[in-house]
Design a protein around this motif. Structure first.
Motif, PDB file in Angstrom:
ATOM      1  N   ARG A 106      80.665 -14.111 -12.463  1.00  0.00           N
ATOM      2  CA  ARG A 106      80.883 -13.064 -11.570  1.00  0.00           C
ATOM      3  C   ARG A 106      80.438 -13.546 -10.274  1.00  0.00           C
ATOM      4  O   ARG A 106      81.163 -13.112  -9.191  1.00  0.00           O
ATOM      5  N   GLU A 107      79.252 -13.926 -10.123  1.00  0.00           N
ATOM      6  CA  GLU A 107      78.794 -14.291  -8.929  1.00  0.00           C
ATOM      7  C   GLU A 107      79.763 -15.481  -8.084  1.00  0.00           C
ATOM      8  O   GLU A 107      79.934 -15.459  -6.870  1.00  0.00           O
ATOM      9  N   PHE A 108      80.462 -16.223  -9.051  1.00  0.00           N
ATOM     10  CA  PHE A 108      81.299 -17.306  -8.358  1.00  0.00           C
ATOM     11  C   PHE A 108      82.565 -16.513  -7.877  1.00  0.00           C
ATOM     12  O   PHE A 108      83.038 -16.923  -6.781  1.00  0.00           O
ATOM     13  N   TRP A 109      83.277 -15.793  -8.751  1.00  0.00           N
ATOM     14  CA  TRP A 109      84.214 -15.249  -8.259  1.00  0.00           C
ATOM     15  C   TRP A 109      84.203 -14.303  -7.085  1.00  0.00           C
ATOM     16  O   TRP A 109      84.981 -14.134  -6.164  1.00  0.00           O
ATOM     17  N   GLN A 110      83.149 -13.751  -6.742  1.00  0.00           N
ATOM     18  CA  GLN A 110      82.795 -12.880  -6.086  1.00  0.00           C
ATOM     19  C   GLN A 110      82.677 -13.459  -4.530  1.00  0.00           C
ATOM     20  O   GLN A 110      83.180 -13.289  -3.449  1.00  0.00           O
ATOM     21  N   ARG A 111      81.734 -14.696  -4.675  1.00  0.00           N
ATOM     22  CA  ARG A 111      81.527 -15.608  -3.185  1.00  0.00           C
ATOM     23  C   ARG A 111      82.626 -16.391  -2.826  1.00  0.00           C
ATOM     24  O   ARG A 111      82.864 -16.683  -1.852  1.00  0.00           O
ATOM     25  N   SER A 112      83.416 -16.510  -3.928  1.00  0.00           N
ATOM     26  CA  SER A 112      84.790 -17.365  -3.511  1.00  0.00           C
ATOM     27  C   SER A 112      85.646 -16.814  -2.645  1.00  0.00           C
ATOM     28  O   SER A 112      86.401 -17.452  -1.871  1.00  0.00           O
ATOM     29  N   PRO A 147      90.106 -16.570  -9.238  1.00  0.00           N
ATOM     30  CA  PRO A 147      89.486 -17.061 -10.324  1.00  0.00           C
ATOM     31  C   PRO A 147      88.705 -15.861 -11.492  1.00  0.00           C
ATOM     32  O   PRO A 147      88.605 -16.278 -12.714  1.00  0.00           O
ATOM     33  N   GLU A 148      88.911 -14.644 -10.968  1.00  0.00           N
ATOM     34  CA  GLU A 148      88.477 -13.697 -11.949  1.00  0.00           C
ATOM     35  C   GLU A 148      89.004 -13.641 -13.360  1.00  0.00           C
ATOM     36  O   GLU A 148      88.260 -13.493 -14.291  1.00  0.00           O
ATOM     37  N   GLN A 149      90.212 -13.418 -13.169  1.00  0.00           N
ATOM     38  CA  GLN A 149      90.990 -13.013 -14.467  1.00  0.00           C
ATOM     39  C   GLN A 149      91.028 -14.184 -15.437  1.00  0.00           C
ATOM     40  O   GLN A 149      90.282 -13.980 -16.624  1.00  0.00           O
ATOM     41  N   PRO A 150      91.038 -15.363 -14.911  1.00  0.00           N
ATOM     42  CA  PRO A 150      90.900 -16.636 -15.847  1.00  0.00           C
ATOM     43  C   PRO A 150      89.476 -16.595 -16.562  1.00  0.00           C
ATOM     44  O   PRO A 150      89.333 -16.942 -17.724  1.00  0.00           O
ATOM     45  N   LEU A 151      88.417 -16.289 -15.635  1.00  0.00           N
ATOM     46  CA  LEU A 151      87.202 -16.618 -16.097  1.00  0.00           C
ATOM     47  C   LEU A 151      86.673 -15.546 -17.030  1.00  0.00           C
ATOM     48  O   LEU A 151      86.074 -15.651 -17.991  1.00  0.00           O
ATOM     49  N   ARG A 152      87.165 -14.170 -16.843  1.00  0.00           N
ATOM     50  CA  ARG A 152      86.928 -13.233 -17.469  1.00  0.00           C
ATOM     51  C   ARG A 152      87.733 -13.388 -19.128  1.00  0.00           C
ATOM     52  O   ARG A 152      87.066 -13.108 -20.074  1.00  0.00           O
ATOM     53  N   ALA A 153      88.953 -13.933 -19.093  1.00  0.00           N
ATOM     54  CA  ALA A 153      89.711 -14.566 -20.277  1.00  0.00           C
ATOM     55  C   ALA A 153      89.050 -15.431 -21.035  1.00  0.00           C
ATOM     56  O   ALA A 153      88.569 -15.319 -22.363  1.00  0.00           O
TER      57      ALA A 153
END
Length: 101
Positions: A12-18, A23-29
């Motif tokens: 979550r920290e990565f997709w928020q700082r990006s 990146p959020e959807q594929p990381l959550r998946a």
């Protein structure tokens, strides 16, 4: 038995700082699928993720989001635990020692 993934907060920290939404959807998946998996050996990961790369010390590199991002985890097969060690762009990945994170 299913996997315990530590930690969603790092992803979550990565997709928020990006500053990007992609990146959020594929990381959550990936997270959701990893949690439901039962990886007893590297072959179990390779069956589902043929492009995964295996490094020393049970580290695995996943290509995420159409190969835009790299995720490195350390898998403790016996305890069914996955530790997120690194998530970043290809450029960020190229600047680290993937065998040591």
């Amino acid at each position: 038995m299913t996997m315990r993934v530590i930690a969603l907060a790092k992803l979550r920290e990565f997709w928020q700082r990006s500053g990007r939404s992609d990146p959020e959807q594929p990381l959550r998946a990936w997270f959701k699928e990893a949690e439901k998996s039962d990886w007893a050996a590297p072959a179990d990961i390779k069956r589902r993720y043929p492009s995964a790369s295996f490094l020393n010390d049970n580290r695995v590199v996943f290509n995420i989001g159409g190969n835009k991002y790299r995720l490195i985890v350390r898998v403790m097969y016996r305890s069914r635990t996955v530790y997120v060690r690194f998530i970043g762009t290809h450029r960020e990945y190229d600047r680290i020692d993937a065998r040591a994170v």
